[in-house]
Design an enzyme around this catalytic site. Structure first.
Site, PDB file in Angstrom:
ATOM      1  N   LYS A   1      -1.354 -13.469 -23.982  1.00  0.00           N
ATOM      2  CA  LYS A   1      -0.277 -12.880 -23.282  1.00  0.00           C
ATOM      3  C   LYS A   1      -1.049 -11.922 -22.392  1.00  0.00           C
ATOM      4  O   LYS A   1      -1.132 -10.590 -22.625  1.00  0.00           O
ATOM      5  CB  LYS A   1       0.700 -12.232 -24.506  1.00  0.00           C
ATOM      6  CG  LYS A   1       1.590 -11.211 -23.535  1.00  0.00           C
ATOM      7  CD  LYS A   1       2.871 -12.035 -23.448  1.00  0.00           C
ATOM      8  CE  LYS A   1       3.970 -11.154 -22.510  1.00  0.00           C
ATOM      9  NZ  LYS A   1       5.326 -11.793 -22.662  1.00  0.00           N
TER      10      LYS A   1
ATOM     11  N   GLU B   1       1.336 -17.308 -22.225  1.00  0.00           N
ATOM     12  CA  GLU B   1       2.636 -16.654 -22.246  1.00  0.00           C
ATOM     13  C   GLU B   1       2.846 -15.898 -20.906  1.00  0.00           C
ATOM     14  O   GLU B   1       2.222 -14.876 -20.821  1.00  0.00           O
ATOM     15  CB  GLU B   1       3.287 -16.125 -23.330  1.00  0.00           C
ATOM     16  CG  GLU B   1       4.609 -15.716 -23.349  1.00  0.00           C
ATOM     17  CD  GLU B   1       5.436 -14.968 -24.604  1.00  0.00           C
ATOM     18  OE1 GLU B   1       4.536 -15.055 -25.553  1.00  0.00           O
ATOM     19  OE2 GLU B   1       6.195 -14.241 -24.347  1.00  0.00           O
ATOM     20  N   GLY B   2       3.910 -16.094 -20.026  1.00  0.00           N
ATOM     21  CA  GLY B   2       3.990 -15.239 -18.944  1.00  0.00           C
ATOM     22  C   GLY B   2       4.858 -14.287 -19.431  1.00  0.00           C
ATOM     23  O   GLY B   2       4.919 -13.807 -20.664  1.00  0.00           O
ATOM     24  N   ALA B   3       5.986 -13.589 -18.429  1.00  0.00           N
ATOM     25  CA  ALA B   3       6.585 -12.265 -18.940  1.00  0.00           C
ATOM     26  C   ALA B   3       8.073 -12.758 -18.397  1.00  0.00           C
ATOM     27  O   ALA B   3       7.884 -13.121 -17.105  1.00  0.00           O
ATOM     28  CB  ALA B   3       6.006 -11.219 -18.207  1.00  0.00           C
ATOM     29  N   GLY B   4       8.971 -12.689 -19.025  1.00  0.00           N
ATOM     30  CA  GLY B   4      10.236 -12.958 -18.607  1.00  0.00           C
ATOM     31  C   GLY B   4      10.305 -14.348 -17.899  1.00  0.00           C
ATOM     32  O   GLY B   4       9.860 -15.411 -18.453  1.00  0.00           O
TER      33      GLY B   4
ATOM     34  N   LYS C   1      10.004 -17.499 -26.205  1.00  0.00           N
ATOM     35  CA  LYS C   1       8.583 -17.856 -25.684  1.00  0.00           C
ATOM     36  C   LYS C   1       7.482 -17.728 -26.661  1.00  0.00           C
ATOM     37  O   LYS C   1       6.710 -18.329 -26.809  1.00  0.00           O
ATOM     38  CB  LYS C   1       8.219 -17.230 -24.397  1.00  0.00           C
ATOM     39  CG  LYS C   1       9.000 -17.911 -23.322  1.00  0.00           C
ATOM     40  CD  LYS C   1       8.616 -17.064 -21.987  1.00  0.00           C
ATOM     41  CE  LYS C   1       8.557 -15.525 -21.861  1.00  0.00           C
ATOM     42  NZ  LYS C   1       9.968 -14.846 -21.823  1.00  0.00           N
TER      43      LYS C   1
ATOM     44  N   LEU D   1      15.451 -19.743 -37.405  1.00  0.00           N
ATOM     45  CA  LEU D   1      14.864 -19.483 -38.197  1.00  0.00           C
ATOM     46  C   LEU D   1      14.839 -18.071 -38.846  1.00  0.00           C
ATOM     47  O   LEU D   1      14.395 -17.148 -38.351  1.00  0.00           O
ATOM     48  CB  LEU D   1      13.274 -19.774 -37.973  1.00  0.00           C
ATOM     49  CG  LEU D   1      12.932 -21.092 -37.630  1.00  0.00           C
ATOM     50  CD1 LEU D   1      11.514 -21.236 -37.031  1.00  0.00           C
ATOM     51  CD2 LEU D   1      13.037 -22.275 -38.648  1.00  0.00           C
TER      52      LEU D   1
END
Ligand SMILES: Nc1ncnc2c1ncn2[C@@H]1O[C@H](COP(=O)(O)OP(=O)(O)O)[C@@H](O)[C@H]1O
Ligand SMILES: [Mg+2]
Length: 247
Positions: free
Chosen positions: A41, A119-122, A19, A213
């Site tokens: 975040k 961005e969320g968490a998990g 993520k 990458l």
């Protein structure tokens, strides 16, 4: 205020699926094309202590990869050392995550920029403050479409289809799925079949497959080649056509 045209909520099928890498890459590509994009975040667990300071690594990585000028406190609200679900990490630190503060932090960022990636968490079911305020509840509160980051490998059909089904059950819009080939140097026929079947089973557009990458690493702050790879492999310009990025 139509927040839905101001940003995306980035979730994943699991923790560690990429993520942060995808969020930073998308933000950097939009910025490279002259769009005022930002990534935040709101709640970080597994924060590290460096030189006596608590470092929310995901936000640091966005700043580095997308060349963000904002101070770290504008990119992250809550940070905790235990690498656990936010509700428990906060509890162990003697703190409480306040849903209104998280929502206000995200809304403020959405108001101030052309495009915000959150961005969320998990994954979606992870409790932020407890069972009544999960990652999915935050996305719903913000009325943002989701981007789901998923692994390319074995197990991804089930995880991805379940994530999309859960999102839809909560009437969350899923704008697209980004597959991330982390750890997989070579993609074979199984991976292309996975993508096809997931597209059929979810009806959600596949935005692309980010290759592995070797010079990108969130924890080590390595960003070489990330923006170029996202530019090439993810249909980023589909995400905000109303912003008309410069060619
Ligand atoms: N495409 C990729 N190529 C190489 N390493 C990757 C790639 N995507 C993610 N990683 C690495 O995998 C780990 C998990 O990625 P991260 O973006 O932090 O996941 P999440 O935010 O979902 O927890 C990190 O160490 C990151 O550097
Ligand atoms: Mg992350």
């Amino acid at each position: 205020m139509d927040y839905a045209r101001k940003g995306y909520f980035i979730t994943g099928t699991d923790t560690g699926v990429g993520k942060t890498v995808v969020t930073a890459g998308l933000t950097g590509v939009f910025r490279h094309h002259g769009i005022d994009a930002v990534a935040i975040k709101p709640v970080q667990t597994g924060a590290v202590i460096k030189n006596g300071k608590l470092i929310p690594e995901d936000a640091f990585f966005y700043r580095l990869a997308a060349d963000l000028p904002q101070p770290i406190d504008q990119l992250n609200l809550y940070r905790f050392v235990p690498a656990l679900s936010p509700h428990l990490a906060a509890k162990l630190c003697g703190e409480k995550i306040e849903p209104e503060k998280v929502v206000a932090f995200c809304r403020q960022t959405l108001l101030c920029h052309q495009l915000t990636f959150i961005e969320g968490a998990g994954g979606l079911c992870v409790p932020l403050s407890g069972p009544n305020f999960t990652v999915a509840d935050l996305a719903r509160e913000l009325s943002l479409p989701l981007i789901v980051v998923a692994r390319t490998g074995l197990g991804t059909i089930n995880h991805t289809v379940l994530t999309v089904a859960y999102a839809k059950s909560l009437e969350l819009e899923v704008a697209g799925i980004v597959f991330n080939a982390l750890g997989q140097q070579q993609l074979g026929p199984a991976e292309s079949d996975n993508l096809e079947i997931i597209a059929q089973m979810t009806g959600v557009p596949i935005l692309g497959i980010l290759p592995h990458l070797s010079r990108v690493n969130v924890e080590g702050g390595a960003v070489e080649g990330l923006l170029e790879a996202v530019e090439e492999s993810v249909s980023w310009s589909q995400l905000a056509p109303w912003l008309k990025p410069k060619a």
